[in-house]
Design a protein around this motif. Structure first.
Motif, PDB file in Angstrom:
ATOM      1  N   THR A  81      -7.055  -3.726   6.371  1.00 45.25           N
ATOM      2  CA  THR A  81      -6.440  -2.492   6.840  1.00 45.25           C
ATOM      3  C   THR A  81      -6.695  -1.331   5.902  1.00 45.25           C
ATOM      4  N   ASP A  84      -2.248   0.745   3.089  1.00 45.52           N
ATOM      5  CA  ASP A  84      -2.019  -0.116   1.928  1.00 45.52           C
ATOM      6  C   ASP A  84      -0.723   0.190   1.193  1.00 45.52           C
ATOM      7  N   THR A  85       0.283   0.751   1.905  1.00 51.29           N
ATOM      8  CA  THR A  85       1.585   0.937   1.274  1.00 51.29           C
ATOM      9  C   THR A  85       2.302  -0.403   1.204  1.00 51.29           C
ATOM     10  N   ASP A  88       3.506  -1.484   4.608  1.00 52.78           N
ATOM     11  CA  ASP A  88       2.443  -1.993   5.473  1.00 52.78           C
ATOM     12  C   ASP A  88       2.096  -3.436   5.120  1.00 52.78           C
ATOM     13  N   LYS A  89       2.031  -3.727   3.835  1.00 54.17           N
ATOM     14  CA  LYS A  89       1.717  -5.083   3.392  1.00 54.17           C
ATOM     15  C   LYS A  89       2.828  -6.058   3.775  1.00 54.17           C
ATOM     16  N   TYR A 100      -3.871 -10.106   2.365  1.00 52.22           N
ATOM     17  CA  TYR A 100      -3.905  -8.738   2.852  1.00 52.22           C
ATOM     18  C   TYR A 100      -4.861  -7.950   1.969  1.00 52.22           C
ATOM     19  N   ALA A 102      -6.916  -4.318   1.432  1.00 47.62           N
ATOM     20  CA  ALA A 102      -6.990  -2.914   1.826  1.00 47.62           C
ATOM     21  C   ALA A 102      -8.434  -2.417   1.800  1.00 47.62           C
ATOM     22  N   LYS A 103      -8.780  -1.609   2.790  1.00 46.63           N
ATOM     23  CA  LYS A 103     -10.085  -0.956   2.846  1.00 46.63           C
ATOM     24  C   LYS A 103     -10.052   0.302   1.984  1.00 46.63           C
ATOM     25  N   ASP A 185      -1.726  -8.202  -7.946  1.00 44.49           N
ATOM     26  CA  ASP A 185      -1.608  -6.951  -7.200  1.00 44.49           C
ATOM     27  C   ASP A 185      -0.382  -6.231  -7.709  1.00 44.49           C
TER      28      ASP A 185
END
Length: 221
Positions: A81, A84-85, A88-89, A100, A102-103, A185
């Motif tokens: 996705t 990436d907040t 959202d995760k 998960y 992030a792009k 992360d």
């Protein structure tokens, strides 16, 4: 190993597929969320892993993943996705995604995450762990609570297995994280908490089975 790639960006999908094929994976590509949902519902045994974009035509990736989990389909899912907040995760993980990403991302990182999800060793013989009314079979990965089969993601299974192998011990969040995840992360430090929340919901636990040790981690007692 066969992977289903669900991505509506044709250029990105082609690049990912090309890279995976070079790594000896077999890859099918689907560009539509609803089609992907139906593909797995009809033939989940055909695939070893799904790479699932969050933003898709017809049906978004979070809804697709949630539908699979509600149908007791436990195939590992990596969600991709641009969102990436932390919120959202959390949404993606609570829907049942195992990882998960992030792009934009480096292909090497995607490949490493795929390896991490697929490399758990298969046991020669079944080992069954029991804790109260919870039973966990390490070979078949079947988990039951009060004789009812639970649908757990790979990460939920790994967290629960580690806790059950260490009953009556306080396990720190860092220990659980290092056991089940291979990638730090710092922007999402509550990954373990999200999975504990999901486990509690699935076993109807209000904190009595998997207990919170404030400021430290969790224990099963």
């Amino acid at each position: 190993m066969k992977i289903l790639l669900v991505e509506d960006n044709q250029k990105l999908a082609e690049n990912i597929k090309q890279g995976l094929v070079q790594e000896s994976y077999s890859v099918d590509v689907v560009e539509d969320g609803l089609l992907a949902e139906r593909r797995i519902l009809m033939s989940s045994d055909e695939y070893d892993l799904v790479i699932l974009d969050r933003m898709l035509p017809s049906k978004d990736g979070v809804s697709v993943c949630k539908e699979w989990r509600e149908k007791n389909i436990v195939i590992p899912v990596i969600m991709l996705t641009a969102l990436d907040t932390v919120e959202d995760k959390v949404d993606g993980l609570e829907a049942g995604a195992d990882d998960y990403l992030a792009k934009p991302f480096a292909f090497k990182e995607l490949l490493a995450r795929i390896h991490a999800l697929l490399r758990r060793p298969k046991l020669v013989s079944s080992e069954v762990l029991n804790f109260g009314k919870i039973s966990l079979d390490t070979k078949s990965r079947v988990v039951t609570f009060k004789d009812k089969i639970l649908s757990l993601t790979l990460k939920e299974f790994m967290v629960l297995e580690y806790l059950m192998r260490n009953p009556n011990k306080v396990i720190t969040r860092d220990t659980l994280y290092s056991h089940a995840w291979d990638f730090a992360d710092s922007s999402f430090s509550n990954t373990v908490d999200v999975h504990i929340k999901n486990l509690r919901r699935k076993i109807n636990d209000n904190g009595k089975i998997i207990q919170t040790v404030r400021g430290v981690g969790y224990k099963m007692e």
